[in-house]
Design a protein around this motif. Structure first.
Motif, PDB file in Angstrom:
ATOM      1  N   THR A  46      52.985  56.023  56.162  1.00 10.78           N
ATOM      2  CA  THR A  46      52.628  57.441  56.085  1.00 10.78           C
ATOM      3  C   THR A  46      51.875  57.798  54.794  1.00 10.78           C
ATOM      4  N   ARG A  61      50.566  63.023  59.691  1.00 13.31           N
ATOM      5  CA  ARG A  61      51.618  62.215  59.063  1.00 13.31           C
ATOM      6  C   ARG A  61      51.151  60.781  58.852  1.00 13.31           C
ATOM      7  N   TYR A  62      50.431  60.218  59.834  1.00 13.28           N
ATOM      8  CA  TYR A  62      50.036  58.811  59.760  1.00 13.28           C
ATOM      9  C   TYR A  62      48.573  58.619  59.345  1.00 13.28           C
ATOM     10  N   ARG A  72      55.983  55.604  69.052  1.00 12.00           N
ATOM     11  CA  ARG A  72      57.450  55.701  68.932  1.00 12.00           C
ATOM     12  C   ARG A  72      57.872  57.137  68.660  1.00 12.00           C
ATOM     13  N   ASP A  73      57.193  57.804  67.732  1.00 18.32           N
ATOM     14  CA  ASP A  73      57.591  59.150  67.336  1.00 18.32           C
ATOM     15  C   ASP A  73      57.261  60.198  68.399  1.00 18.32           C
ATOM     16  N   CYS A 126      53.216  56.100  65.838  1.00 17.90           N
ATOM     17  CA  CYS A 126      52.965  57.370  66.522  1.00 17.90           C
ATOM     18  C   CYS A 126      53.520  57.343  67.946  1.00 17.90           C
ATOM     19  N   SER A 167      60.747  62.004  68.506  1.00 21.62           N
ATOM     20  CA  SER A 167      60.735  63.174  67.635  1.00 21.62           C
ATOM     21  C   SER A 167      60.006  64.326  68.329  1.00 21.62           C
ATOM     22  N   LEU A 175      51.535  64.334  64.017  1.00 26.82           N
ATOM     23  CA  LEU A 175      51.592  62.885  63.838  1.00 26.82           C
ATOM     24  C   LEU A 175      50.282  62.350  63.288  1.00 26.82           C
TER      25      LEU A 175
END
Length: 318
Positions: A214, A276-277, A261-262, A259, A266, A273
């Motif tokens: 991140t 975030r990434y 996964r999230d 991403c 989430s 995302l």
């Protein structure tokens, strides 16, 4: 040394099973879904420096928080199982026809909702360092091809054979056969697990990537600086890595997988995302996601929600 087999039942058996698992495999907190009806069988045998552990166990949940020293590795084969192992980078299925690699010191949680039959191959630190250094990274899993499934079925037979003889020469021969079977199984499933001269550098770079996904500073130049090598050396280390990506491609791949996964685990939006990434924009993230997964971020999340299985339904696609 003969195959040692122990049977466990009820609450007292669960207590003894925890101790047996700690001695033969790895220290972990084991909780049974039905302590009063708990049943398990655990068999162990040493084949050369490697330990084979066969377990048939009732439904349970287990957790390992990472106290074990790094360096050792265990391989998990679900002979008859329908479970999952959750770790810091996602979730992997524990099912027949799939190999799971769990390095020492890596925290995990595992669930078996029903009776499971499992086979563990425990590789001590000295063997990992000398022969299978590439396994000492993150938890991962991969499907076995037909040859790999056939090789996996031979492991219990080798375990039985090793326990049936006390002749040192014959045990050495069996250990040599087992080493060949293990090499073929691992190489056919994960690629070259022994590696060349750049292996340590690549593994160190991959660990840095995982810990800094991140962060905006994460780049090939930053990795090279952190590892005190040139960018050219870093590219050489990634030249034969089994997944076909150079260092920049690996960073992008792991961010896309995080991403994915999230999106399931989430409530964050695709735009959040992307930020975030460290993708340039939501549209850039969406295009990269579709190119890799063949699906838009929104559709990926909707499909996981529709089938009700979340991580389990898409883990193999990561």
């Amino acid at each position: 040394m003969p195959v040692l087999t122990h049977h466990f039942s009820g609450p007292r058996g669960l207590h003894d099973f925890r101790r047996a698992v700690r001695r033969s495999l790895v220290s972990q907190a084991v909780e049974a879904r039905d302590p009063a009806g708990f049943r398990a069988r655990l068999s162990t045998a040493d084949v050369g420096p490697t330990r084979l552990v066969s377990v048939t166990v009732a439904a349970l949940h287990a957790r390992q928080t990472g106290q074990r020293s790094p360096g050792g590795v265990f391989l998990l084969l679900g002979a008859k199982a329908d479970g999952r192992i959750r770790h810091r980078f996602g979730v992997e299925p524990v099912v027949p026809g799939r190999l799971v690699v769990v390095p020492g010191g890596e925290p995990f949680e595992v669930d078996y909702p029903a009776v499971a039959k499992l086979l563990f191959v425990v590789l001590p630190p000295v063997l990992v360092e000398a022969r299978y250094a590439a396994l000492d990274a993150a938890i991962r899993s991969a499907p076995l091809d037909p040859a790999g499934r056939a090789l996996g079925r031979q492991l219990p037979h080798l375990m039985t054979a090793a326990g049936a003889t006390e002749d040192p020469a014959r045990r050495r021969d069996l250990a040599s056969v087992f080493a060949v079977v293990l090499d073929l199984l691992l190489d056919g499933t994960l690629g070259d697990t022994r590696g060349g001269p750049h292996l340590a550098l690549r593994l160190a770079a991959e660990r840095l990537v995982e810990d800094h996904l991140t962060e905006p500073d994460l780049s090939v130049a930053w990795l090279a600086s952190q590892l005190a090598v040139s960018v050219r050396q870093l590219h050489r280390a990634f030249a034969d890595n089994g997944h076909g990506h150079g260092p920049a491609g690996y960073i992008r791949l792991r961010r896309l997988q995080a991403c994915a996964r999230d999106l399931i685990g989430s409530p964050m939006s695709a735009s959040e995302l992307a930020y975030r990434y460290q993708f340039a924009s939501a549209s850039h993230f969406g295009a990269a996601f579709r190119a890799h997964f063949g699906s838009s971020p929104g559709r990926w999340r909707a499909e996981a929600a529709a089938d009700g299985h979340g991580f389990d339904s898409v883990a193999a696609r990561l």
